[in-house]
Design an enzyme around this catalytic site. Structure first.
Site, PDB file in Angstrom:
ATOM      1  N   SER A 181    -111.217 -12.343 -88.043  1.00 17.50           N
ATOM      2  CA  SER A 181    -109.325 -12.818 -87.820  1.00 17.50           C
ATOM      3  C   SER A 181    -109.020 -13.907 -88.876  1.00 17.50           C
ATOM      4  O   SER A 181    -107.941 -14.733 -89.704  1.00 17.50           O
ATOM      5  CB  SER A 181    -108.789 -13.784 -86.634  1.00 17.50           C
ATOM      6  N   HIS A 209    -107.389  -8.286 -83.563  1.00 22.33           N
ATOM      7  CA  HIS A 209    -106.041  -8.249 -84.916  1.00 22.33           C
ATOM      8  C   HIS A 209    -105.982  -6.532 -85.264  1.00 22.33           C
ATOM      9  O   HIS A 209    -105.218  -5.930 -86.195  1.00 22.33           O
ATOM     10  CB  HIS A 209    -106.555  -9.051 -86.439  1.00 22.33           C
ATOM     11  N   LYS A 246    -100.956 -11.387 -80.554  1.00 23.84           N
ATOM     12  CA  LYS A 246    -100.475 -10.769 -82.753  1.00 23.84           C
ATOM     13  C   LYS A 246     -99.606  -9.817 -81.908  1.00 23.84           C
ATOM     14  O   LYS A 246     -98.404 -10.024 -82.396  1.00 23.84           O
ATOM     15  CB  LYS A 246    -101.913 -10.264 -82.653  1.00 23.84           C
TER      16      LYS A 246
HETATM   17  C1  LIG Z   1    -106.545 -14.986 -81.482  1.00 24.92           C
HETATM   18  C2  LIG Z   1    -108.332 -14.560 -81.134  1.00 24.92           C
HETATM   19  C3  LIG Z   1    -108.017 -15.059 -80.227  1.00 24.92           C
HETATM   20  C4  LIG Z   1    -108.067 -15.453 -78.943  1.00 24.92           C
HETATM   21  O1  LIG Z   1    -106.446 -14.437 -78.311  1.00 24.92           O
HETATM   22  P1  LIG Z   1    -105.352 -15.273 -77.560  1.00 24.92           P
HETATM   23  O2  LIG Z   1    -104.587 -15.347 -76.844  1.00 24.92           O
HETATM   24  O3  LIG Z   1    -104.772 -16.591 -78.458  1.00 24.92           O
HETATM   25  O4  LIG Z   1    -106.303 -16.744 -77.206  1.00 24.92           O
HETATM   26  C5  LIG Z   1    -108.979 -13.714 -79.714  1.00 24.92           C
HETATM   27  N1  LIG Z   1    -109.876 -12.949 -80.416  1.00 24.92           N
HETATM   28  C6  LIG Z   1    -109.134 -13.214 -82.141  1.00 24.92           C
HETATM   29  C7  LIG Z   1    -110.598 -12.394 -83.169  1.00 24.92           C
HETATM   30  C8  LIG Z   1    -108.507 -13.641 -82.472  1.00 24.92           C
HETATM   31  O5  LIG Z   1    -107.942 -13.243 -83.091  1.00 24.92           O
END
Ligand SMILES: *Cc1c(COP(=O)(O)O)cnc(C)c1O
Length: 404
Positions: A181, A209, A246
């Site tokens: 991320s 992502h 995302k």
């Molecule tokens: C953003 C993210 C999360 C968390 O997801 P949310 O729905 O924002 O709580 C988990 N794993 C990764 C790799 C992320 O980038």
């Protein structure tokens, strides 16, 4: 002895003196490639809305129609009376999208990761995680009570070595982000699968992502490798997690896998059981996002074109970028204060990019985390590149002139 309120004040003062103090900015416009931040219109290069779906008219309409049909709140947890047809249909569509037997919806990725790991892993197990895994995966591993080891980022040789010498345990798990991320680089999935297989370990992949962004139809890192001819299925990669906040542009998360895996989570995963289901209207919005993700390949092509131009120009300017083919591009500055300064200078140029500092990234690798959206225009990218060129002398550490 210090009073509790003194302790609170001091921890803030500490944080401030290290240049690590975090502050929120208030957005008063929809999530888009331009946002109004603290009353200023800025070009947005820090959103995770990679495909530009967060404010897509069809997604917005689906959400509104969802509200008309179901109301706003889900009213309860999934196991009580909160599991609507909208949630159920989304789960079936996500299972189909990922080619897995079943899917389970969560309220957030953080909860999906902590919940899945604590439900599946126990104190008699061993868990190996990439050092740069998302905080929620690291937390889940720690909360599980298992013997917990982190291997250096993407270092499969080191992982093999560690796992080869592992202590006596019941089950062994290897856990990795798909796309990382903060760096935007990717796990070498086929090699992870080999290590897991050779050591009777279970592989857990969080492709928060990657889904929507990589692979044909947006099938993520798994799809990307399958297209390169690798065989990946529920057997050699049993647990896969994705998020909806995302590329989907909505909210929530999902776990996909076998029937038995999903039923186990329904029975034993506390962050699944003891929380209110996301709004059914949001589930309807996600269903529409999924349709757009699968159908509109041009969004991924557009992203790749933006990324390519950006990387070529940054190389010409001499900036250090993370090794990334994804819309997450880390421009490494190193020093936390300088990164903040860079973010401030860009804001003066009408551009919104957040500085990412320790402990989110390792010490000495503070950076600008620049992210792209399929909705960015060539002109917006040009504005970013010009601004980076302009501020460059002020954000790179001055070289000491030893010869003089
Ligand atoms: C953003 C993210 C999360 C968390 O997801 P949310 O729905 O924002 O709580 C988990 N794993 C990764 C790799 C992320 O980038």
């Amino acid at each position: 002895m210090k009073s509790f309120s003194q302790q609170l004040q001091e921890s803030l003062a500490d944080r401030q003196s290290q240049g690590l103090y975090r502050q929120r900015k208030t957005i008063t416009s929809p999530q888009s490639t331009e946002v109004i931040v603290n009353d200023k219109l800025l070009v947005n290069f820090c959103s995770n809305d990679y495909l530009g779906l967060a404010n897509h008219p069809e997604v917005v309409t689906a959400c509104k129609e969802g509200i008309d049909r179901y109301g706003v709140g889900s009213g309860a947890s999934h196991l009580v009376v909160g599991h609507s047809h909208a949630h159920h249909a989304l789960e079936e569509e996500l299972a189909d999208f990922t080619g897995r037997s079943r899917a389970l919806l969560f309220s957030s990725g953080y909860m999906a990761n902590v919940g899945t790991l604590t439900a599946l892993v126990n104190k008699n197990d061993c868990i190996y995680e990439d050092k740069l895994n998302h905080a929620s995966l690291l937390d889940g591993g720690i909360f599980s009570g298992a013997k917990f080891k982190r291997y250096p980022h993407l270092n499969i040789a080191k992982l093999s070595e560690l796992i080869g010498n592992k202590p006596e345990s019941e089950n062994t798990f290897i856990v990795s982000d798909g796309v990382f991320s903060m760096d935007g680089d990717c796990a070498e999935l086929p090699r992870l699968i080999d290590v897991a297989k050779n050591n009777q370990a279970q592989l857990v992949l969080d492709d928060a992502h990657g889904f929507g962004v990589l692979g044909r139809n947006g099938g993520g890192l798994i799809k990307y490798y399958q297209e390169c001819g690798h065989y990946i299925d529920e057997e050699n990669l049993p647990v896969v997690i994705g998020t909806l906040g995302k590329a989907f542009g909505t909210q929530g998360a999902f776990v996909v896998g076998s029937e038995a895996l999903i039923e186990n989570l329904i029975q034993f995963c506390r962050p699944y059981i003891y929380t209110t289901a996301i709004s059914p209207a949001l589930a309807e919005a996600s269903r529409t996002s999924l349709k757009l993700i699968k159908k509109e390949q041009w969004r991924r092509e557009k992203l790749q074109a933006l990324i390519k131009t950006f990387r070529i120009r940054c190389a010409e300017l001499g900036f250090a970028l993370t090794n990334s083919m994804t819309p997450i591009q880390g421009l490494i500055i190193g020093n936390a204060e300088k990164s903040l300064e860079a973010s401030r200078l860009l804001e003066n140029e009408g551009i919104y990019v957040t500085a990412i500092r320790p402990p989110t990234v390792p010490k000495g690798t503070a950076r600008l985390r620049i992210t792209f959206s399929a909705n960015h225009t060539e002109e917006q990218l040009a504005v970013l590149l010009l601004a980076l060129e302009k501020i460059q002398p002020r954000i790179t550490l001055e070289e000491v002139n030893v010869s003089g």
